[in-house]
Design an enzyme around this catalytic site. Structure first.
Site, short mmCIF file in Angstrom:
data_model
loop_
_atom_site.label_atom_id
_atom_site.label_comp_id
_atom_site.label_asym_id
_atom_site.label_seq_id
_atom_site.Cartn_x
_atom_site.Cartn_y
_atom_site.Cartn_z
N SER A 286 35.50 41.59 33.00
CA SER A 286 34.37 40.68 32.84
C SER A 286 33.14 41.25 33.53
CB SER A 286 34.70 39.31 33.43
OG SER A 286 33.49 38.61 33.62
N ASP B 151 30.25 37.07 29.84
CA ASP B 151 30.16 35.65 30.16
C ASP B 151 28.73 35.17 30.03
OD1 ASP B 151 32.86 34.85 31.01
OD2 ASP B 151 32.60 36.43 32.51
N MET C 283 26.23 32.13 30.29
CA MET C 283 26.13 30.82 30.96
C MET C 283 24.71 30.29 30.84
SD MET C 283 28.36 31.54 34.37
CE MET C 283 29.94 32.39 34.28
N HIS D 262 32.10 35.25 25.68
CA HIS D 262 32.57 33.94 26.13
C HIS D 262 31.34 33.05 26.35
CE1 HIS D 262 34.83 31.65 29.61
NE2 HIS D 262 34.51 30.85 28.60
N MET E 18 29.55 29.93 27.40
CA MET E 18 29.60 28.71 28.21
C MET E 18 28.23 28.06 28.08
SD MET E 18 31.74 30.43 31.29
CE MET E 18 31.36 32.07 30.68
#
Ligand code: DX5
Ligand code: ZN
Length: 220
Positions: A7, A34, A36, A65, A67
């Site tokens: 990650s 990630d 976000m 991913h 989020m």
């Protein structure tokens, strides 16, 4: 075959291309990114422009991913930026089936993530539509948190469904994964390990990845 997906959240953000090359040379299979939004999760990272800038620097598949909430208006931008796998959170998608169809129409692999407190029942009916289920073993938002063993039952149940139905769905675990927790999630049935601090934070990324991969004997 266990997939190891470092990650990028734990990389040195001032040297992203070099950091990616380091884990690619060390034997990473995918790169986990990630995203976000400071709304669905209490932290902000990066979006499509950064992903697009990194795309020419590696051959690793991009496992993105998301989020973020709402997610539907952003899907095309992430696909255009180079996402190969797009994972959305069940908690952020009121029309999850529609969102999954949209990801497939964009030509990306479909993934759904479940927070620690979210039941596996939320993906049971759509499992045949999913290329990946991502079980969060921490509450999303930050790297370096402690692994929550409560996810092991969930992993076992989802693996059982995948087997029963003869699906090829990947089962990924994300959060607090390192050499001591990887064997637990692998024996519960995970086949993708997302690891941030355990790979980027290690002095030797090659050893760190090998330790994750070799943490359980291959099935006979
Ligand atoms: C957390 C992220 C994870 C995180 C994992 O919200 O989804 O991918 O980077 O970091 P570690 O492996 O350090 O727990
Ligand atoms: Zn993640």
């Amino acid at each position: 075959m266990t997939v190891v997906a470092p990650s990028l959240l734990s990389a040195d953000f001032a040297r992203l291309a070099d950091e990616i090359r380091r884990v690619e040379d060390a034997g990473a299979d995918w790169l986990h990114l990630d995203v976000m939004d400071g709304h669905f999760v209490p932290n902000l990272t990066f979006g499509p422009p950064v992903i697009a800038a990194l795309r020419p620097h590696t051959r690793l598949p991009f496992d993105v991913h998301l989020m973020i909430e709402p997610v539907d208006p952003q899907l095309a931008a992430f696909r255009e930026a180079g996402a190969d796998w797009i994972t959305v959170h069940v908690e952020a998608c009121p029309h999850l089936h529609r969102t999954i169809q949209a990801i497939r129409q964009l030509g990306a692999k479909t993934g759904v993530a479940l927070n620690p407190a979210t039941s596996e029942e939320t993906v049971r009916h759509i499992l045949p539509e999913l290329d990946l289920v991502l079980v969060m073993s921490v509450n999303p938002g930050f790297g370096g948190q402690s692994y929550l063993p409560l996810v092991e039952d969930k992993i076992r149940t989802i693996r059982g469904w995948i087997k029963e139905r003869g699906l090829a769905t990947r089962l990924s675990v994300d959060g607090g994964i390192g050499p001591s927790t990887a064997p637990r999630v692998l024996s519960a049935g995970a086949d993708v390990l997302v690891a941030g601090s355990a790979v980027f934070g290690a002095p030797d990324a090659k050893r760190a990845i090998a330790a994750l991969r070799g943490s359980i004997a291959p099935e006979p």
